[in-house]
Write an enzyme that holds these catalytic residues in place. Structure first.
Site, PDB file in Angstrom:
ATOM      1  N   SER A 133       0.895  -1.097  -0.072  1.00  0.00           N
ATOM      2  CA  SER A 133       0.117  -0.102  -0.061  1.00  0.00           C
ATOM      3  C   SER A 133       0.961   1.188  -0.125  1.00  0.00           C
ATOM      4  CB  SER A 133      -0.909  -0.146   1.347  1.00  0.00           C
ATOM      5  OG  SER A 133      -1.701   0.996   1.257  1.00  0.00           O
ATOM      6  N   TYR A 147      -5.537   7.943  -6.613  1.00  0.00           N
ATOM      7  CA  TYR A 147      -4.495   6.912  -6.050  1.00  0.00           C
ATOM      8  C   TYR A 147      -4.772   6.547  -4.519  1.00  0.00           C
ATOM      9  CZ  TYR A 147       0.338   5.493  -4.230  1.00  0.00           C
ATOM     10  OH  TYR A 147       1.242   4.821  -3.745  1.00  0.00           O
ATOM     11  N   LYS A 151      -5.568   2.746  -2.812  1.00  0.00           N
ATOM     12  CA  LYS A 151      -4.829   2.327  -1.639  1.00  0.00           C
ATOM     13  C   LYS A 151      -5.625   2.060  -0.364  1.00  0.00           C
ATOM     14  CE  LYS A 151      -0.826   2.069  -3.648  1.00  0.00           C
ATOM     15  NZ  LYS A 151      -0.109   0.627  -4.125  1.00  0.00           N
TER      16      LYS A 151
END
Length: 289
Positions: A133, A147, A151
């Protein structure tokens, strides 16, 4: 000797981890986009390095490659879901195609990789999953919305899966590195089209950081990889592995801020329950029963 399956081994953490593991005598089944870039390692380590090309947006190919790796190696002890990239820019700036590709690669690709590996891990009686991650899986910065979506999403997925598969002897660890001195910023970042309306937005900070190559990340990628490898020996598996002072500082601050805000809503939250019902044994306590 352990056998590892690692995605994205051509550069960055994946390449460093592969080199370290092979040097220590372990075996690696690795995926990448261009096999030629690892010709030196392939020639040096022979059948201790198994390679396959893989694009994580190709869902069918993921299962085929995982099956082929298990068949070739016989047993795989650790699966490292490492491949991915960062899509940066304000949410409005990003194109629909960019958004889809980011989700398909970082989130759906990682999910399908884990799903493809689980039957093999169950059948062999256990193993480990390391999911890369980022500190961006707990902290959100303007200009990184998509993004962060991938994650934060993969962290929720792995946290649930870890509880589902512990009974099979499978441990899961979410790795949260801070900024590291890899080539991530130069090779693994895509940027959305510039919308001049966002010049006054804090999201533009991301663009400036990416453009300024004099800004160095604090993390030592070799030390981070050594910590990832070392975590496999911990029993039980740590659910999260935070690496880097920046990651620790920012994640601690974010969690503290969220917890403080949550506690201010305690009275309101409890006031929305059905009146007159007993307060004991809430539904979630029954999951373990």
């Amino acid at each position: 000797m352990k056998t590892w399956f690692i995605t994205g081994i051509s550069t960055g953490f994946g390449r460093i981890m592969t080199e370290r593991l092979l040097a220590s005598g372990d075996r690696v089944a690795g995926t990448l986009r261009d096999r030629a870039v690892l010709g030196d390692l392939e020639a040096r380590h022979g059948d201790r390095l198994w390679l396959s090309t893989l694009d994580l947006t190709d869902t069918a190919a993921i299962r085929n490659v995982v099956d082929a790796a298990w068949m070739a190696m016989g047993r795989i002890d650790v699966v490292v879901s490492n491949a991915g990239y960062g899509l940066m820019g304000a949410a409005e700036e990003l194109t629909d195609d960019q958004i889809r590709h980011q989700l398909d690669t970082n989130l759906l690709g990682s999910i399908q990789l884990v799903r493809a590996a689980l039957p093999h891990l169950r059948q062999q009686g256990g193993g480990r999953i390391l999911q890369l991650s980022s500190m961006g899986g707990q902290v959100a910065f303007p200009g990184g919305s998509l993004y962060h979506a991938t994650k934060w999403g993969i962290e929720g997925f792995i946290e649930a899966v870890a509880q589902e598969v512990a009974v099979f002897g499978i441990g899961c660890t979410i790795v949260q590195p801070g900024g590291a001195r890899t080539d991530f910023r130069s090779r693994s970042v895509a940027i959305g089209p510039i919308n001049r309306a966002y010049e006054a937005s804090p999201s533009r900070m991301i663009n400036r950081v990416l453009e300024d190559r004099t800004i160095l990340s604090p993390g030592d990628p070799l030390k981070m990889v050594e910590a990832m490898i070392g975590s496999v020996s911990q029993n039980p598996a740590p659910l999260r592995l935070t690496l880097g002072k920046d990651a620790f500082t920012l994640i601690e601050r974010a969690l503290s801020t969220r917890l403080t805000a949550l506690r201010t809503q305690s009275e309101l939250a409890c006031s929305t329950d059905v009146a007159g019902e007993p307060s004991g044994a809430p539904w979630f306590d029954r999951i373990d029963s």
